[in-house]
Design an enzyme around this catalytic site. Sequence first.
Site, PDB file in Angstrom:
ATOM      1  N   ASN A  10       0.871  -1.182   0.000  1.00 47.41           N
ATOM      2  CA  ASN A  10       0.000   0.000   0.000  1.00 47.41           C
ATOM      3  C   ASN A  10       0.903   1.227   0.000  1.00 47.41           C
ATOM      4  OD1 ASN A  10      -1.826   2.030   0.446  1.00 47.41           O
ATOM      5  ND2 ASN A  10      -2.304   1.441   2.554  1.00 47.41           N
ATOM      6  N   LYS A  12       0.056   4.248  -0.331  1.00 48.76           N
ATOM      7  CA  LYS A  12      -0.630   5.415   0.251  1.00 48.76           C
ATOM      8  C   LYS A  12      -0.448   6.639  -0.650  1.00 48.76           C
ATOM      9  CE  LYS A  12       0.240   3.414   4.761  1.00 48.76           C
ATOM     10  NZ  LYS A  12       0.014   3.548   6.172  1.00 48.76           N
ATOM     11  N   HIS A  95      -9.611   0.921   4.677  1.00 55.26           N
ATOM     12  CA  HIS A  95      -8.342   1.120   5.385  1.00 55.26           C
ATOM     13  C   HIS A  95      -8.579   2.065   6.572  1.00 55.26           C
ATOM     14  CE1 HIS A  95      -4.254   2.360   6.282  1.00 55.26           C
ATOM     15  NE2 HIS A  95      -3.844   1.289   5.623  1.00 55.26           N
ATOM     16  N   GLU A  97      -6.988   4.448   7.715  1.00 55.05           N
ATOM     17  CA  GLU A  97      -6.764   5.884   7.458  1.00 55.05           C
ATOM     18  C   GLU A  97      -7.992   6.498   6.796  1.00 55.05           C
ATOM     19  OE1 GLU A  97      -3.010   5.428   5.438  1.00 55.05           O
ATOM     20  OE2 GLU A  97      -2.105   4.843   7.345  1.00 55.05           O
ATOM     21  N   GLU A 167      -5.587  -5.208  10.462  1.00 54.68           N
ATOM     22  CA  GLU A 167      -4.604  -4.164  10.706  1.00 54.68           C
ATOM     23  C   GLU A 167      -4.943  -3.419  11.993  1.00 54.68           C
ATOM     24  OE1 GLU A 167      -2.467  -3.006   6.869  1.00 54.68           O
ATOM     25  OE2 GLU A 167      -4.205  -1.725   7.045  1.00 54.68           O
ATOM     26  N   GLY A 173       2.156   2.122  10.726  1.00 56.11           N
ATOM     27  CA  GLY A 173       3.086   3.239  10.593  1.00 56.11           C
ATOM     28  C   GLY A 173       3.746   3.655  11.894  1.00 56.11           C
ATOM     29  N   SER A 214       3.193  -2.198  10.438  1.00 61.54           N
ATOM     30  CA  SER A 214       4.645  -2.180  10.687  1.00 61.54           C
ATOM     31  C   SER A 214       5.326  -3.502  10.328  1.00 61.54           C
ATOM     32  CB  SER A 214       4.938  -1.775  12.135  1.00 61.54           C
ATOM     33  OG  SER A 214       4.479  -0.456  12.374  1.00 61.54           O
TER      34      SER A 214
HETATM   35  C1  PEP Z   1      -0.859   0.004   5.858  1.00 58.28           C
HETATM   36  O1  PEP Z   1      -0.847   1.119   5.396  1.00 58.28           O
HETATM   37  O2  PEP Z   1      -1.782  -0.759   5.558  1.00 58.28           O
HETATM   38  C2  PEP Z   1       0.222  -0.414   6.745  1.00 58.28           C
HETATM   39  C3  PEP Z   1       0.145  -1.583   7.309  1.00 58.28           C
HETATM   40  O3  PEP Z   1       1.250   0.475   6.930  1.00 58.28           O
HETATM   41  P1  PEP Z   1       2.661   0.179   7.642  1.00 58.28           P
HETATM   42  O4  PEP Z   1       3.183  -1.118   7.069  1.00 58.28           O
HETATM   43  O5  PEP Z   1       3.529   1.347   7.268  1.00 58.28           O
HETATM   44  O6  PEP Z   1       2.418   0.071   9.094  1.00 58.28           O
END
Ligand code: PEP
Length: 257
Positions: A10, A12, A95, A97, A167, A173, A214
């Site tokens: 992803n 983003k 997601h 976000e 998630e 992040g 992460s």
């Molecule tokens: C994500 O954006 O779905 C995600 C898991 O980000 P990160 O790996 O940076 O934590």
Amino acid sequence: MKRIPVLAGNWKMNKTPTEAADLAKTFAASLGDVTAAEVVLCPPFVALLTVQAAIKGTRLGLGAQNLHWEKSGAYTGEISAPMLAGWCTHVIIGHSERRQYFGETDETVNKKVKAALASGLTPIVCVGETLTQYEAGETAEVVKRQTWAAYTDLSAADAARTVIAYEPVWAIGTGKAATGAGANSVIGIQIRGTIGALFGSGTAEGLRIRYGGSVTPANITEFMIQPDIDGGLVGGASLKSADFEAIVQSAIKAKGS
Ligand code: PEP
């Protein structure tokens, strides 16, 4: 049941169309013929075309990061499923976000999942609890509710065409990943359990559910050795070619595929 691992990057709101094509070319060269896992790149909307050109002729999938549930109309700034259909393979839906910053709700997630399926796209359905919910011991309840809502009024056949990403919001992040055992428990009991309650154990056993939050080359194996974890949704590390390549290769190795 054998489930093929699925790993998605992803990206983003990162990379211009040209930068995205350059990154996609490196993945096309290193991961383009991987068969033991499904690998999907999810660049921003404006880079989908350049990334599509960069990965042409490879096995890499192409995913959008969102869509609108209506087919067309007066929805300035939005993109519909028929606009993506036929050349994109996947779309991320719900997601955290988008839930956190753009008013995405359980109801809109459900509408978007149905719209994606109707256009032949594979929805990557995201669920996960916030830090406050985690600390209040509400993980099970939140994840079950989000999963149930996202799959409301779907047929078992349609549900089987989706993939889910668990998630935990507190892990996205932040550099603070969940533990493999913790994520496996939520995925196995809450998410696969809910899919089983809705559609039966056959659908639940076949559905691919991955972890996101992460993920790095250093921790991917801890997740992939878990029986209920079938891959990763990778944010930050998917923008670094060496890291994402290492994540995919380690995931395949851990599953022994
Ligand atoms: C994500 O954006 O779905 C995600 C898991 O980000 P990160 O790996 O940076 O934590």
